[in-house]
Design a protein around this motif. Structure first.
Motif, PDB file in Angstrom:
ATOM      1  N   ASP A   1       2.661  -2.426   6.255  1.00 31.66           N
ATOM      2  CA  ASP A   1       2.334  -2.667   4.841  1.00 31.66           C
ATOM      3  C   ASP A   1       3.166  -1.758   3.932  1.00 31.66           C
ATOM      4  O   ASP A   1       3.700  -2.198   2.908  1.00 31.66           O
ATOM      5  CB  ASP A   1       0.837  -2.411   4.610  1.00 31.66           C
ATOM      6  CG  ASP A   1       0.520  -2.427   3.131  1.00 31.66           C
ATOM      7  OD1 ASP A   1       0.519  -3.523   2.546  1.00 31.66           O
ATOM      8  OD2 ASP A   1       0.320  -1.336   2.547  1.00 31.66           O
ATOM      9  N   ALA A   2       3.298  -0.493   4.310  1.00 34.77           N
ATOM     10  CA  ALA A   2       4.063   0.461   3.492  1.00 34.77           C
ATOM     11  C   ALA A   2       5.531   0.043   3.394  1.00 34.77           C
ATOM     12  O   ALA A   2       6.219   0.409   2.435  1.00 34.77           O
ATOM     13  CB  ALA A   2       3.945   1.865   4.074  1.00 34.77           C
ATOM     14  N   LEU A   3       5.996  -0.730   4.379  1.00 40.50           N
ATOM     15  CA  LEU A   3       7.376  -1.215   4.356  1.00 40.50           C
ATOM     16  C   LEU A   3       7.531  -2.473   3.512  1.00 40.50           C
ATOM     17  O   LEU A   3       8.635  -2.997   3.365  1.00 40.50           O
ATOM     18  CB  LEU A   3       7.847  -1.491   5.785  1.00 40.50           C
ATOM     19  CG  LEU A   3       8.250  -0.207   6.517  1.00 40.50           C
ATOM     20  CD1 LEU A   3       8.143  -0.382   8.019  1.00 40.50           C
ATOM     21  CD2 LEU A   3       9.682   0.169   6.137  1.00 40.50           C
ATOM     22  N   GLY A   4       6.424  -2.970   2.974  1.00 37.26           N
ATOM     23  CA  GLY A   4       6.499  -4.118   2.081  1.00 37.26           C
ATOM     24  C   GLY A   4       6.320  -5.479   2.743  1.00 37.26           C
ATOM     25  O   GLY A   4       6.461  -6.503   2.091  1.00 37.26           O
TER      26      GLY A   4
ATOM     27  N   SER B   1     -10.592   1.587   3.210  1.00 32.27           N
ATOM     28  CA  SER B   1     -10.824   2.828   2.458  1.00 32.27           C
ATOM     29  C   SER B   1      -9.527   3.331   1.811  1.00 32.27           C
ATOM     30  O   SER B   1      -9.570   4.051   0.820  1.00 32.27           O
ATOM     31  CB  SER B   1     -11.433   3.909   3.358  1.00 32.27           C
ATOM     32  OG  SER B   1     -10.433   4.391   4.227  1.00 32.27           O
ATOM     33  N   LEU B   2      -8.383   2.926   2.370  1.00 32.75           N
ATOM     34  CA  LEU B   2      -7.091   3.324   1.792  1.00 32.75           C
ATOM     35  C   LEU B   2      -6.518   2.236   0.880  1.00 32.75           C
ATOM     36  O   LEU B   2      -5.422   2.393   0.341  1.00 32.75           O
ATOM     37  CB  LEU B   2      -6.093   3.640   2.918  1.00 32.75           C
ATOM     38  CG  LEU B   2      -6.425   4.901   3.716  1.00 32.75           C
ATOM     39  CD1 LEU B   2      -5.638   4.939   5.019  1.00 32.75           C
ATOM     40  CD2 LEU B   2      -6.136   6.150   2.895  1.00 32.75           C
ATOM     41  N   GLY B   3      -7.261   1.139   0.732  1.00 33.90           N
ATOM     42  CA  GLY B   3      -6.804   0.053  -0.143  1.00 33.90           C
ATOM     43  C   GLY B   3      -5.574  -0.661   0.399  1.00 33.90           C
ATOM     44  O   GLY B   3      -4.736  -1.127  -0.376  1.00 33.90           O
ATOM     45  N   ILE B   4      -5.463  -0.739   1.731  1.00 29.27           N
ATOM     46  CA  ILE B   4      -4.278  -1.366   2.333  1.00 29.27           C
ATOM     47  C   ILE B   4      -4.609  -2.834   2.655  1.00 29.27           C
ATOM     48  O   ILE B   4      -5.494  -3.111   3.464  1.00 29.27           O
ATOM     49  CB  ILE B   4      -3.838  -0.589   3.598  1.00 29.27           C
ATOM     50  CG1 ILE B   4      -3.457   0.846   3.197  1.00 29.27           C
ATOM     51  CG2 ILE B   4      -2.674  -1.295   4.279  1.00 29.27           C
ATOM     52  CD1 ILE B   4      -3.110   1.756   4.356  1.00 29.27           C
TER      53      ILE B   4
ATOM     54  N   GLY C   1       0.774  -1.227   0.000  1.00 32.09           N
ATOM     55  CA  GLY C   1       0.000   0.000   0.000  1.00 32.09           C
ATOM     56  C   GLY C   1       0.801   1.271   0.000  1.00 32.09           C
ATOM     57  O   GLY C   1       0.234   2.349   0.069  1.00 32.09           O
ATOM     58  N   GLY C   2       2.126   1.209  -0.042  1.00 30.74           N
ATOM     59  CA  GLY C   2       2.954   2.397   0.100  1.00 30.74           C
ATOM     60  C   GLY C   2       2.584   3.530  -0.818  1.00 30.74           C
ATOM     61  O   GLY C   2       2.591   4.685  -0.426  1.00 30.74           O
ATOM     62  N   MET C   3       2.241   3.227  -2.068  1.00 27.75           N
ATOM     63  CA  MET C   3       1.906   4.293  -3.003  1.00 27.75           C
ATOM     64  C   MET C   3       0.439   4.688  -2.902  1.00 27.75           C
ATOM     65  O   MET C   3       0.100   5.856  -2.906  1.00 27.75           O
ATOM     66  CB  MET C   3       2.197   3.836  -4.442  1.00 27.75           C
ATOM     67  CG  MET C   3       3.683   3.663  -4.709  1.00 27.75           C
ATOM     68  SD  MET C   3       4.658   5.101  -4.209  1.00 27.75           S
ATOM     69  CE  MET C   3       4.165   6.282  -5.469  1.00 27.75           C
ATOM     70  N   SER C   4      -0.439   3.703  -2.752  1.00 27.61           N
ATOM     71  CA  SER C   4      -1.865   4.001  -2.813  1.00 27.61           C
ATOM     72  C   SER C   4      -2.293   4.954  -1.692  1.00 27.61           C
ATOM     73  O   SER C   4      -3.241   5.699  -1.851  1.00 27.61           O
ATOM     74  CB  SER C   4      -2.673   2.710  -2.735  1.00 27.61           C
ATOM     75  OG  SER C   4      -2.429   2.096  -1.489  1.00 27.61           O
ATOM     76  N   VAL C   5      -1.570   4.951  -0.562  1.00 28.44           N
ATOM     77  CA  VAL C   5      -1.992   5.797   0.543  1.00 28.44           C
ATOM     78  C   VAL C   5      -1.855   7.278   0.215  1.00 28.44           C
ATOM     79  O   VAL C   5      -2.439   8.115   0.884  1.00 28.44           O
ATOM     80  CB  VAL C   5      -1.227   5.496   1.851  1.00 28.44           C
ATOM     81  CG1 VAL C   5      -1.609   4.140   2.388  1.00 28.44           C
ATOM     82  CG2 VAL C   5       0.257   5.585   1.662  1.00 28.44           C
ATOM     83  N   LEU C   6      -1.103   7.613  -0.837  1.00 24.20           N
ATOM     84  CA  LEU C   6      -0.952   9.032  -1.174  1.00 24.20           C
ATOM     85  C   LEU C   6      -2.103   9.551  -2.031  1.00 24.20           C
ATOM     86  O   LEU C   6      -2.307  10.751  -2.125  1.00 24.20           O
ATOM     87  CB  LEU C   6       0.374   9.250  -1.924  1.00 24.20           C
ATOM     88  CG  LEU C   6       1.618   9.139  -1.049  1.00 24.20           C
ATOM     89  CD1 LEU C   6       2.868   9.192  -1.909  1.00 24.20           C
ATOM     90  CD2 LEU C   6       1.656  10.239  -0.021  1.00 24.20           C
TER      91      LEU C   6
ATOM     92  N   MET D   1     -13.558  -0.794  13.058  1.00 27.59           N
ATOM     93  CA  MET D   1     -13.129   0.564  12.711  1.00 27.59           C
ATOM     94  C   MET D   1     -11.812   0.540  11.916  1.00 27.59           C
ATOM     95  O   MET D   1     -11.682   1.203  10.883  1.00 27.59           O
ATOM     96  CB  MET D   1     -12.939   1.360  13.997  1.00 27.59           C
ATOM     97  CG  MET D   1     -12.923   2.836  13.834  1.00 27.59           C
ATOM     98  SD  MET D   1     -12.833   3.601  15.464  1.00 27.59           S
ATOM     99  CE  MET D   1     -11.127   3.318  15.859  1.00 27.59           C
ATOM    100  N   ALA D   2     -10.858  -0.251  12.392  1.00 28.44           N
ATOM    101  CA  ALA D   2      -9.567  -0.351  11.691  1.00 28.44           C
ATOM    102  C   ALA D   2      -9.779  -0.927  10.295  1.00 28.44           C
ATOM    103  O   ALA D   2      -9.165  -0.478   9.325  1.00 28.44           O
ATOM    104  CB  ALA D   2      -8.600  -1.222  12.487  1.00 28.44           C
ATOM    105  N   GLY D   3     -10.685  -1.891  10.197  1.00 33.13           N
ATOM    106  CA  GLY D   3     -10.971  -2.500   8.894  1.00 33.13           C
ATOM    107  C   GLY D   3     -11.485  -1.462   7.913  1.00 33.13           C
ATOM    108  O   GLY D   3     -11.060  -1.427   6.750  1.00 33.13           O
ATOM    109  N   ARG D   4     -12.371  -0.579   8.416  1.00 32.32           N
ATOM    110  CA  ARG D   4     -12.902   0.469   7.520  1.00 32.32           C
ATOM    111  C   ARG D   4     -11.786   1.407   7.070  1.00 32.32           C
ATOM    112  O   ARG D   4     -11.697   1.760   5.898  1.00 32.32           O
ATOM    113  CB  ARG D   4     -14.015   1.265   8.227  1.00 32.32           C
ATOM    114  CG  ARG D   4     -15.350   0.522   8.279  1.00 32.32           C
ATOM    115  CD  ARG D   4     -16.489   1.462   8.670  1.00 32.32           C
ATOM    116  NE  ARG D   4     -16.343   1.973  10.036  1.00 32.32           N
ATOM    117  CZ  ARG D   4     -16.757   1.339  11.127  1.00 32.32           C
ATOM    118  NH1 ARG D   4     -17.336   0.155  11.031  1.00 32.32           N
ATOM    119  NH2 ARG D   4     -16.592   1.869  12.328  1.00 32.32           N
ATOM    120  N   SER D   5     -10.917   1.812   7.991  1.00 27.43           N
ATOM    121  CA  SER D   5      -9.817   2.733   7.624  1.00 27.43           C
ATOM    122  C   SER D   5      -8.883   2.073   6.608  1.00 27.43           C
ATOM    123  O   SER D   5      -8.524   2.679   5.598  1.00 27.43           O
ATOM    124  CB  SER D   5      -8.996   3.132   8.850  1.00 27.43           C
ATOM    125  OG  SER D   5      -9.818   3.711   9.819  1.00 27.43           O
ATOM    126  N   LEU D   6      -8.485   0.838   6.890  1.00 26.83           N
ATOM    127  CA  LEU D   6      -7.529   0.154   6.001  1.00 26.83           C
ATOM    128  C   LEU D   6      -8.163  -0.093   4.636  1.00 26.83           C
ATOM    129  O   LEU D   6      -7.541   0.158   3.592  1.00 26.83           O
ATOM    130  CB  LEU D   6      -7.078  -1.164   6.648  1.00 26.83           C
ATOM    131  CG  LEU D   6      -6.193  -0.997   7.902  1.00 26.83           C
ATOM    132  CD1 LEU D   6      -6.102  -2.299   8.696  1.00 26.83           C
ATOM    133  CD2 LEU D   6      -4.790  -0.524   7.525  1.00 26.83           C
TER     134      LEU D   6
END
Ligand code: SAM
Length: 226
Positions: free
Chosen positions: A107-110, A132-135, A2-7, A125-130
């Motif tokens: 995840d961002a660390l691979g 929504s960011l595609g992580i 997810g490193g790129m998608s979070v931006l 709640m964490a599931g919704r956040s993750l």
């Protein structure tokens, strides 16, 4: 990963605040470039309560409901650096999903990330956040002190709550050469500890002191501590 998608769709002011937070982490001694990059990329403001968003990049632990907290960025960066320097890649299990922020950093660390939370409201709640960011983090609701045997062995295990000792089922689920990062101590004060497995041996290294919320469960503190 997810490193790129979070931006995607990030807010410019939040991105500026995030870079300032990273400068502060550097000034506190966090130096691993991969770790610093992950903190630049992951949007912490999406893991705090709406009313706390303006303060998301302060170096503070904030309440996330159910008596729990999102850990302070410095603490997350410190634990993550201990992991990255000893276990640069592979499969990692986090115990204590909380807000989902530490899982997003991993995840961002691979890493291939698995995380367990015992409180249903936080798990959701964490599931919704993750999501929504595609992580892509694998999540489980339950007592994390028992681990995730079907997915073992893990190259790394990170426990983000105060443990009385390294839980035996989790030591069993560490790969040979794998490391566990865990704050061990009493309910008021713990020392960050790295446990490295070599065959049937477990070597402990002890680092700075912290104060985490308790790790409850069968191999943690009893649900209603004295
Ligand atoms: N890693 C989280 C984050 O990035 O927001 C912060 C974790 S918070 C300091 C500790 C979390 O551990 C809480 O959400 C708590 O409910 C959870 N926890 C405590 N005991 C647990 C257990 N036995 N299994 C799974 N989660 C547990």
């Amino acid at each position: 990963m997810g490193g790129m998608s979070v931006l995607a769709g990030d807010d410019g002011d939040m991105a500026r605040q995030r870079r300032e937070m990273v400068e502060q982490l550097k000034s506190y001694g966090i130096s691993n470039p991969r770790v610093l990059d992950a903190f630049v990329n992951v949007r912490r403001h999406q893991f705090v309560e709406q009313r706390m968003r303006a303060y998301a990049y302060d170096d503070c632990a904030w309440p996330i409901g159910y008596g729990q907290t999102i850990s302070q960025p410095y603490t997350v960066a410190y634990m993550t650096s201990l992991l990255v320097e000893r276990c640069p890649s592979g499969k990692v299990l986090e115990i204590g999903t909380g807000s989902g922020y530490q899982a997003a950093i991993l995840d961002a660390l691979g890493y291939r990330v698995f995380t367990i939370e015992r409180i249903a409201g936080l798990y959701e709640m964490a599931g919704r956040s993750l999501d929504s960011l595609g992580i892509p983090v694998a999540r489980r609701l339950g007592d994390g002190t028992l681990g995730w045997p079907e997915e073992a062995p893990f190259d790394g295990i990170v426990i983000t709550a105060a443990a009385p000792h390294a839980p035996a089922p989790l030591l069993d689920q560490l790969a040979d050469g794998g490391v566990m990062v865990v704050p061990i101590g009493d309910l008021g004060f713990q020392q960050m500890t790295v446990v490295r497995r070599s065959g049937s041996k477990f070597e402990h290294e002890v680092f700075h002191g912290f104060a985490f919320v308790p790790l409850y469960g069968r191999e943690g503190w009893p649900d209603t501590p004295e």
